[in-house]
Design a protein around this motif. Structure first.
Motif, mmCIF file in Angstrom:
data_model
loop_
_atom_site.group_PDB
_atom_site.id
_atom_site.type_symbol
_atom_site.label_atom_id
_atom_site.label_comp_id
_atom_site.label_asym_id
_atom_site.label_seq_id
_atom_site.Cartn_x
_atom_site.Cartn_y
_atom_site.Cartn_z
ATOM 1 N N ASP A 67 0.762 -1.131 0.194
ATOM 2 C CA ASP A 67 0.085 -0.115 -0.015
ATOM 3 C C ASP A 67 0.948 1.389 0.043
ATOM 4 N N GLU A 68 1.912 1.178 0.668
ATOM 5 C CA GLU A 68 2.845 2.325 0.669
ATOM 6 C C GLU A 68 3.571 2.494 -0.671
ATOM 7 N N ALA A 69 3.753 1.782 -1.409
ATOM 8 C CA ALA A 69 4.246 1.843 -3.041
ATOM 9 C C ALA A 69 3.060 2.438 -3.626
ATOM 10 N N LEU A 70 1.948 2.180 -3.450
ATOM 11 C CA LEU A 70 0.846 2.863 -4.254
ATOM 12 C C LEU A 70 0.599 4.148 -3.812
ATOM 13 N N GLU A 71 0.881 4.453 -2.670
ATOM 14 C CA GLU A 71 0.502 5.863 -2.072
ATOM 15 C C GLU A 71 1.660 6.822 -2.467
ATOM 16 N N ALA A 72 2.941 6.138 -2.817
ATOM 17 C CA ALA A 72 3.994 6.847 -3.208
ATOM 18 C C ALA A 72 3.830 7.249 -4.620
ATOM 19 N N TRP A 73 3.269 6.421 -5.192
ATOM 20 C CA TRP A 73 3.095 6.713 -6.881
ATOM 21 C C TRP A 73 1.906 7.872 -6.780
ATOM 22 N N LYS A 74 1.043 7.642 -6.015
ATOM 23 C CA LYS A 74 -0.157 8.624 -6.200
ATOM 24 C C LYS A 74 0.086 9.821 -5.729
ATOM 25 N N GLN A 75 0.908 10.022 -4.774
ATOM 26 C CA GLN A 75 1.596 11.521 -4.289
ATOM 27 C C GLN A 75 2.501 12.109 -5.286
ATOM 28 N N ASN A 76 3.085 11.342 -6.125
ATOM 29 C CA ASN A 76 3.980 11.802 -6.936
ATOM 30 C C ASN A 76 3.645 11.829 -8.464
ATOM 31 N N ASP A 77 2.485 11.419 -8.718
ATOM 32 C CA ASP A 77 1.852 11.503 -10.124
ATOM 33 C C ASP A 77 1.471 12.679 -10.453
ATOM 34 N N PRO A 78 2.123 13.158 -11.716
ATOM 35 C CA PRO A 78 1.725 14.728 -12.363
ATOM 36 C C PRO A 78 0.293 15.147 -12.004
ATOM 37 N N TYR A 79 -0.613 14.273 -12.436
ATOM 38 C CA TYR A 79 -1.892 14.847 -12.143
ATOM 39 C C TYR A 79 -2.335 14.837 -10.658
ATOM 40 N N THR A 80 -1.464 14.423 -9.669
ATOM 41 C CA THR A 80 -1.613 15.033 -8.175
ATOM 42 C C THR A 80 -0.903 16.230 -7.986
ATOM 43 N N THR A 81 0.361 16.307 -8.531
ATOM 44 C CA THR A 81 1.102 17.470 -8.287
ATOM 45 C C THR A 81 0.752 18.486 -8.830
ATOM 46 N N GLN A 82 0.116 18.378 -10.073
ATOM 47 C CA GLN A 82 -0.347 19.503 -10.739
ATOM 48 C C GLN A 82 -1.720 19.891 -10.770
ATOM 49 N N HIS A 83 -2.343 19.268 -9.763
ATOM 50 C CA HIS A 83 -3.603 19.803 -9.302
ATOM 51 C C HIS A 83 -4.744 19.444 -10.451
ATOM 52 N N VAL A 84 -4.502 18.446 -10.951
ATOM 53 C CA VAL A 84 -5.493 18.030 -12.090
ATOM 54 C C VAL A 84 -6.574 17.010 -11.386
ATOM 55 N N TRP A 85 -6.184 16.106 -10.692
ATOM 56 C CA TRP A 85 -7.038 15.132 -10.033
ATOM 57 C C TRP A 85 -7.641 15.905 -8.596
ATOM 58 N N GLU A 86 -8.865 16.138 -8.287
ATOM 59 C CA GLU A 86 -9.537 16.632 -7.229
ATOM 60 C C GLU A 86 -9.706 15.808 -6.094
ATOM 61 N N SER A 87 -10.265 14.508 -6.608
ATOM 62 C CA SER A 87 -10.409 13.425 -5.669
ATOM 63 C C SER A 87 -9.741 11.966 -6.261
ATOM 64 N N ILE A 88 -9.408 11.077 -5.407
ATOM 65 C CA ILE A 88 -8.840 10.092 -5.800
ATOM 66 C C ILE A 88 -9.464 8.924 -5.067
ATOM 67 N N ASP A 89 -10.168 7.997 -5.571
ATOM 68 C CA ASP A 89 -10.823 6.847 -4.760
ATOM 69 C C ASP A 89 -9.972 5.597 -5.114
ATOM 70 N N VAL A 90 -9.664 4.793 -4.279
ATOM 71 C CA VAL A 90 -8.656 3.456 -4.249
ATOM 72 C C VAL A 90 -9.291 2.426 -3.701
ATOM 73 N N LYS A 91 -9.563 1.387 -4.503
ATOM 74 C CA LYS A 91 -10.289 0.231 -3.840
ATOM 75 C C LYS A 91 -9.338 -1.063 -4.150
#
Length: 96
Positions: free
Chosen positions: A65-89
């Motif tokens: 889960d930590e590797a997923l979270e690291a990817w999520k926090q560093n994806d350009p759509y996260t860092t450049q404020h494209v994605w407002e909400s992210i749901d992970v299942k």
């Protein structure tokens, strides 16, 4: 590896699509890296009635889960404020 279904919705302000398009080449490069590392299963953009991209759906796999979270926090759509909400299942690809 643990598999995940990610559903991410873009911001809806007037500049949201412009931010997405500016960040898209960087996001795609990251997805290519995910594919090379074996973390990518499938992905695509969600569209509105006009055919504009308004979000993303991804099936990914990571060892932790930590590797997923690291990817999520560093994806350009996260860092450049494209994605407002992210749901992970948690997800399991059917082997047919």
């Amino acid at each position: 590896m643990k598999q995940y279904l990610i559903t991410a919705y873009d911001y809806t302000d007037a500049e949201a699509l412009n931010r997405r398009m500016a960040a898209r080449p960087h996001h795609i490069e990251g997805v290519k890296a995910l594919k090379e590392s074996g973390n990518f299963i499938a992905a695509g953009a969600m569209l509105n009635e006009e055919g504009n991209m308004i979000g993303s759906t991804m099936m990914l796999q990571f060892e932790t889960d930590e590797a997923l979270e690291a990817w999520k926090q560093n994806d350009p759509y996260t860092t450049q404020h494209v994605w407002e909400s992210i749901d992970v299942k948690p997800f399991k690809v059917a082997v047919i």
